[in-house]
Design a protein around this motif. Sequence first.
Motif, PDB file in Angstrom:
ATOM      1  N   ALA A  71       5.216  -2.413   0.378  1.00  0.00           N
ATOM      2  CA  ALA A  71       3.850  -1.887   0.420  1.00  0.00           C
ATOM      3  C   ALA A  71       2.848  -2.970   0.813  1.00  0.00           C
ATOM      4  O   ALA A  71       1.899  -2.711   1.558  1.00  0.00           O
ATOM      5  CB  ALA A  71       3.482  -1.296  -0.941  1.00  0.00           C
ATOM      6  N   GLU A  72       3.083  -4.194   0.362  1.00  0.00           N
ATOM      7  CA  GLU A  72       2.136  -5.292   0.619  1.00  0.00           C
ATOM      8  C   GLU A  72       2.103  -5.720   2.082  1.00  0.00           C
ATOM      9  O   GLU A  72       1.053  -6.137   2.585  1.00  0.00           O
ATOM     10  CB  GLU A  72       2.508  -6.506  -0.245  1.00  0.00           C
ATOM     11  N   ILE A  73       3.229  -5.648   2.777  1.00  0.00           N
ATOM     12  CA  ILE A  73       3.292  -6.203   4.129  1.00  0.00           C
ATOM     13  C   ILE A  73       2.824  -5.229   5.200  1.00  0.00           C
ATOM     14  O   ILE A  73       2.694  -5.603   6.368  1.00  0.00           O
ATOM     15  CB  ILE A  73       4.709  -6.694   4.483  1.00  0.00           C
ATOM     16  N   GLN A  74       2.547  -3.999   4.827  1.00  0.00           N
ATOM     17  CA  GLN A  74       2.153  -3.020   5.832  1.00  0.00           C
ATOM     18  C   GLN A  74       0.760  -3.325   6.394  1.00  0.00           C
ATOM     19  O   GLN A  74      -0.162  -3.652   5.656  1.00  0.00           O
ATOM     20  CB  GLN A  74       2.195  -1.611   5.249  1.00  0.00           C
ATOM     21  N   ASP A  75       0.661  -3.210   7.719  1.00  0.00           N
ATOM     22  CA  ASP A  75      -0.625  -3.378   8.392  1.00  0.00           C
ATOM     23  C   ASP A  75      -0.574  -2.609   9.706  1.00  0.00           C
ATOM     24  O   ASP A  75       0.239  -1.697   9.854  1.00  0.00           O
ATOM     25  CB  ASP A  75      -0.960  -4.873   8.605  1.00  0.00           C
ATOM     26  N   GLU A  76      -1.417  -2.953  10.657  1.00  0.00           N
ATOM     27  CA  GLU A  76      -1.459  -2.220  11.921  1.00  0.00           C
ATOM     28  C   GLU A  76      -0.181  -2.374  12.738  1.00  0.00           C
ATOM     29  O   GLU A  76       0.145  -1.522  13.573  1.00  0.00           O
ATOM     30  CB  GLU A  76      -2.662  -2.680  12.753  1.00  0.00           C
ATOM     31  N   GLU A  77       0.559  -3.450  12.502  1.00  0.00           N
ATOM     32  CA  GLU A  77       1.775  -3.705  13.278  1.00  0.00           C
ATOM     33  C   GLU A  77       3.061  -3.439  12.505  1.00  0.00           C
ATOM     34  O   GLU A  77       4.107  -3.185  13.117  1.00  0.00           O
ATOM     35  CB  GLU A  77       1.790  -5.167  13.748  1.00  0.00           C
ATOM     36  N   ILE A  78       2.982  -3.498  11.191  1.00  0.00           N
ATOM     37  CA  ILE A  78       4.173  -3.400  10.350  1.00  0.00           C
ATOM     38  C   ILE A  78       4.164  -2.125   9.519  1.00  0.00           C
ATOM     39  O   ILE A  78       3.216  -1.848   8.786  1.00  0.00           O
ATOM     40  CB  ILE A  78       4.290  -4.614   9.406  1.00  0.00           C
ATOM     41  N   ILE A  79       5.221  -1.348   9.656  1.00  0.00           N
ATOM     42  CA  ILE A  79       5.505  -0.218   8.780  1.00  0.00           C
ATOM     43  C   ILE A  79       6.743  -0.611   7.985  1.00  0.00           C
ATOM     44  O   ILE A  79       7.735  -1.051   8.572  1.00  0.00           O
ATOM     45  CB  ILE A  79       5.769   1.063   9.589  1.00  0.00           C
ATOM     46  N   ALA A  80       6.689  -0.490   6.682  1.00  0.00           N
ATOM     47  CA  ALA A  80       7.818  -0.939   5.863  1.00  0.00           C
ATOM     48  C   ALA A  80       8.352   0.207   5.014  1.00  0.00           C
ATOM     49  O   ALA A  80       7.587   0.907   4.345  1.00  0.00           O
ATOM     50  CB  ALA A  80       7.389  -2.106   4.970  1.00  0.00           C
ATOM     51  N   PHE A  81       9.651   0.395   5.066  1.00  0.00           N
ATOM     52  CA  PHE A  81      10.311   1.378   4.218  1.00  0.00           C
ATOM     53  C   PHE A  81      10.772   0.692   2.933  1.00  0.00           C
ATOM     54  O   PHE A  81      10.970  -0.522   2.889  1.00  0.00           O
ATOM     55  CB  PHE A  81      11.522   1.978   4.922  1.00  0.00           C
ATOM     56  N   GLY A  82      10.956   1.487   1.915  1.00  0.00           N
ATOM     57  CA  GLY A  82      11.416   0.963   0.646  1.00  0.00           C
ATOM     58  C   GLY A  82      12.914   1.155   0.473  1.00  0.00           C
ATOM     59  O   GLY A  82      13.630   1.501   1.413  1.00  0.00           O
ATOM     60  N   SER A  83      13.382   0.937  -0.757  1.00  0.00           N
ATOM     61  CA  SER A  83      14.802   1.079  -1.044  1.00  0.00           C
ATOM     62  C   SER A  83      14.988   1.566  -2.479  1.00  0.00           C
ATOM     63  O   SER A  83      14.169   1.265  -3.351  1.00  0.00           O
ATOM     64  CB  SER A  83      15.536  -0.251  -0.849  1.00  0.00           C
ATOM     65  N   ILE A  84      16.039   2.331  -2.659  1.00  0.00           N
ATOM     66  CA  ILE A  84      16.457   2.757  -3.996  1.00  0.00           C
ATOM     67  C   ILE A  84      17.917   2.364  -4.167  1.00  0.00           C
ATOM     68  O   ILE A  84      18.768   2.717  -3.340  1.00  0.00           O
ATOM     69  CB  ILE A  84      16.323   4.286  -4.183  1.00  0.00           C
ATOM     70  N   HIS A  85      18.219   1.621  -5.218  1.00  0.00           N
ATOM     71  CA  HIS A  85      19.625   1.342  -5.510  1.00  0.00           C
ATOM     72  C   HIS A  85      20.190   2.510  -6.307  1.00  0.00           C
ATOM     73  O   HIS A  85      19.524   3.031  -7.220  1.00  0.00           O
ATOM     74  CB  HIS A  85      19.765   0.046  -6.309  1.00  0.00           C
TER      75      HIS A  85
END
Length: 262
Positions: A71-85
Motif C-alpha cells: 500500500a505504501e509504495i503505490q503512486d502514479e507509476e507503481i501499482i502493488a498487489f498484496g499477498s495472503i499466506h
Amino acid sequence: MIIDFHVHCFPDKLAPRAVSQLAATAGIPPRVDGTISGLKESMKKAGVSKSVVLSIATKATQTENINNWSAEIQDEEIIAFGSIHPDYGDWKRELFRMKDMGIRGIKFHPDYQQFFVDDKKMFPIYETAFGLGLIVVFHAGVDIGLPAPYHATPERLEKIVRTFPGCKVVAAHMGGFSFWDDVERFLVGTDIYLDTSYSLDFIDDKQAKRIIKNHDLKKILFATDSPWMDQGEAISKLKGLNLGEEAENAILGLNAKALLEL
C-alpha cells in the motif's frame, strides 16, 4: 501506455540479499537491483508507464507487513498487489483491509506457499477475494530452481476458472511455464488472463502466436518478471512476434488498463 503486469521489488534494505538469494537458487542473473528506484529507472528507459509489483508472503507472519508495504509504495507509476499466506488465520479481515488500503489484487505462488492451486481449502479465500473485486494472480507452471511437484499446472488452473466463472484470474508465465502444450489443452479459450512474464524467450514463436490467436486477445497481458527480464528487451520480443498494431497495443497496455480499471 505500456503496463508491465508482473514485476518484483523489495524494500531497499532487503533487496540486495533477496535478489542475490533468488538469483542463486534459480541461476538467473538479475537485470535490475530489485528496488523501486531501480524499477523506475528501467521503466523510464523502456517507456513503461506503470508496473504491477507482485509480492509473496512465504510465511504467514509476513502477510500484514507485505500488504502494508504494498500500500505504501503505490503512486502514479507503481501499482502493488498484496499477498495472503494460506496459513494466515485472519485472512478474511486482511482481505477487507487490503481492499480498504486501495490494493487491487493478490499474488499467490503455490510452489513457495506449498499448496495446490485447486485445493478446496483455498476456495473460501478465493471466493472472498473475488467477491471484493480483487484480481488474483497465480504463478503458473515450473518455477526455475524449484523441484516438482508443481502446484499450479494449467489443468489445475482450469478447475479454478470453472469453479469461479467470471472472476478476475491471471495465470502468469503464459498460463504455465514449460507447460505450453497443456496451456493450449486446458486454458486457451477459457475465461482466464495469461501474462507474458519470463516466457516469450522460452516458448516457440509459432506456439506463442497460436496461443495468443486462439485465446481471447483482451485477456493477454504484457509482463516481464523484472528483475529477471529486461523490460525493454521484453517489449522488443513481443513486437518481434509481428502480431499487428492492434494486438500489440492491446497486450502492451489496453488490456491491463481495462482490468485494473484505470
